[in-house]
Design a protein around this motif. Structure first.
Motif, PDB file in Angstrom:
ATOM      1  N   GLU A 173      10.952 -13.410  19.752  1.00  0.00           N
ATOM      2  CA  GLU A 173      11.687 -12.601  18.919  1.00  0.00           C
ATOM      3  C   GLU A 173      13.048 -12.984  18.778  1.00  0.00           C
ATOM      4  O   GLU A 173      13.544 -12.873  17.514  1.00  0.00           O
ATOM      5  N   ASP A 174      13.629 -13.211  19.655  1.00  0.00           N
ATOM      6  CA  ASP A 174      14.927 -13.507  19.497  1.00  0.00           C
ATOM      7  C   ASP A 174      15.267 -14.867  19.019  1.00  0.00           C
ATOM      8  O   ASP A 174      16.234 -14.956  17.877  1.00  0.00           O
ATOM      9  N   THR A 215      20.672 -18.837  21.620  1.00  0.00           N
ATOM     10  CA  THR A 215      21.168 -18.172  20.498  1.00  0.00           C
ATOM     11  C   THR A 215      22.734 -17.583  21.025  1.00  0.00           C
ATOM     12  O   THR A 215      23.673 -17.180  20.142  1.00  0.00           O
ATOM     13  N   ASN A 273      15.803 -17.079  11.492  1.00  0.00           N
ATOM     14  CA  ASN A 273      15.535 -16.607  10.074  1.00  0.00           C
ATOM     15  C   ASN A 273      16.852 -16.068   9.450  1.00  0.00           C
ATOM     16  O   ASN A 273      17.006 -16.321   8.186  1.00  0.00           O
ATOM     17  N   LYS A 274      17.516 -15.250  10.279  1.00  0.00           N
ATOM     18  CA  LYS A 274      18.970 -14.970   9.830  1.00  0.00           C
ATOM     19  C   LYS A 274      19.701 -15.964   9.240  1.00  0.00           C
ATOM     20  O   LYS A 274      20.426 -15.986   8.367  1.00  0.00           O
ATOM     21  N   LYS A 275      19.827 -17.136   9.771  1.00  0.00           N
ATOM     22  CA  LYS A 275      20.563 -18.237   9.468  1.00  0.00           C
ATOM     23  C   LYS A 275      19.725 -19.410   8.555  1.00  0.00           C
ATOM     24  O   LYS A 275      20.686 -20.234   8.155  1.00  0.00           O
ATOM     25  N   GLY A 276      18.580 -19.091   8.314  1.00  0.00           N
ATOM     26  CA  GLY A 276      18.004 -20.062   7.379  1.00  0.00           C
ATOM     27  C   GLY A 276      17.779 -21.431   7.990  1.00  0.00           C
ATOM     28  O   GLY A 276      17.763 -22.604   7.360  1.00  0.00           O
ATOM     29  N   SER A 307      14.200 -14.283  15.082  1.00  0.00           N
ATOM     30  CA  SER A 307      15.243 -13.428  14.365  1.00  0.00           C
ATOM     31  C   SER A 307      16.526 -14.521  14.191  1.00  0.00           C
ATOM     32  O   SER A 307      17.088 -13.963  13.090  1.00  0.00           O
ATOM     33  N   TYR A 308      17.092 -15.143  15.052  1.00  0.00           N
ATOM     34  CA  TYR A 308      18.240 -15.782  14.528  1.00  0.00           C
ATOM     35  C   TYR A 308      18.054 -17.031  13.655  1.00  0.00           C
ATOM     36  O   TYR A 308      18.865 -17.013  12.802  1.00  0.00           O
TER      37      TYR A 308
END
Length: 159
Positions: A94-95, A59, A101-104, A98-99
């Motif tokens: 988690e990291d 990430t 999901n945030k960026k699709g 999270s990344y």
């Protein structure tokens, strides 16, 4: 009677040599250190008759992040040609989640729980491709132009 024993022995040997085996060699060492996003050992039993493309990223890695959208676009072509694409990171679940999901980014993901240097990975991104038998047939450190027809054709024709 002895012919039957020899026949069964050679039949067993021949059949075992035809099965996909990600549990030995380079693929086995790698697979022993892969977890799904829930912390379970990653299994490849559902990948029978597929090549496996493992794309190592982070990430924090700008070139990795820049190439992910193109890899998402290339995944459909790769899957149509019997490739299973998995993003692999050594970061926390988690990291990673999270990344992505945030960026699709909808690609399958896994965690590598060993040291990347054990795999001779010294820079990210890095991509490995294994054939249906678990043999490494491609290894590249650095960016790949996933939306380049030439790059995709090179990967599709790997044996």
């Amino acid at each position: 009677m002895s012919y039957r024993i020899y026949f069964l022995f050679f039949l067993t040997l021949a059949l075992s040599g035809c099965q996909k085996n990600f549990s030995t060699g380079e693929a086995g060492k790698l697979m022993a250190n892969l977890e799904d996003m829930n912390g379970n050992p990653l299994t490849l039993s559902e990948s029978e008759d597929q090549k496996l493309l493992l794309h190592f990223w982070g990430t924090w890695c700008k070139p990795c992040l820049e190439e992910l959208p193109a890899l998402v676009r290339a995944e459909e072509t790769l899957e149509e040609n019997k490739f299973r694409v998995i993003l692999v990171s050594e970061e926390s679940a988690e990291d990673i989640a999270s990344y992505l999901n945030k960026k699709g980014i909808p690609l399958e993901s896994a965690r590598y729980i060993g040291a990347l240097t054990e795999l001779q990975i010294h820079a990210l991104p890095a991509t490995f491709v294994f054939n249906e038998h678990g043999d490494k047939i491609f290894n590249k450190s650095g960016r790949i132009a996933w939306d380049s027809e030439e790059e995709i054709q090179q990967i599709l024709t790997l044996d």
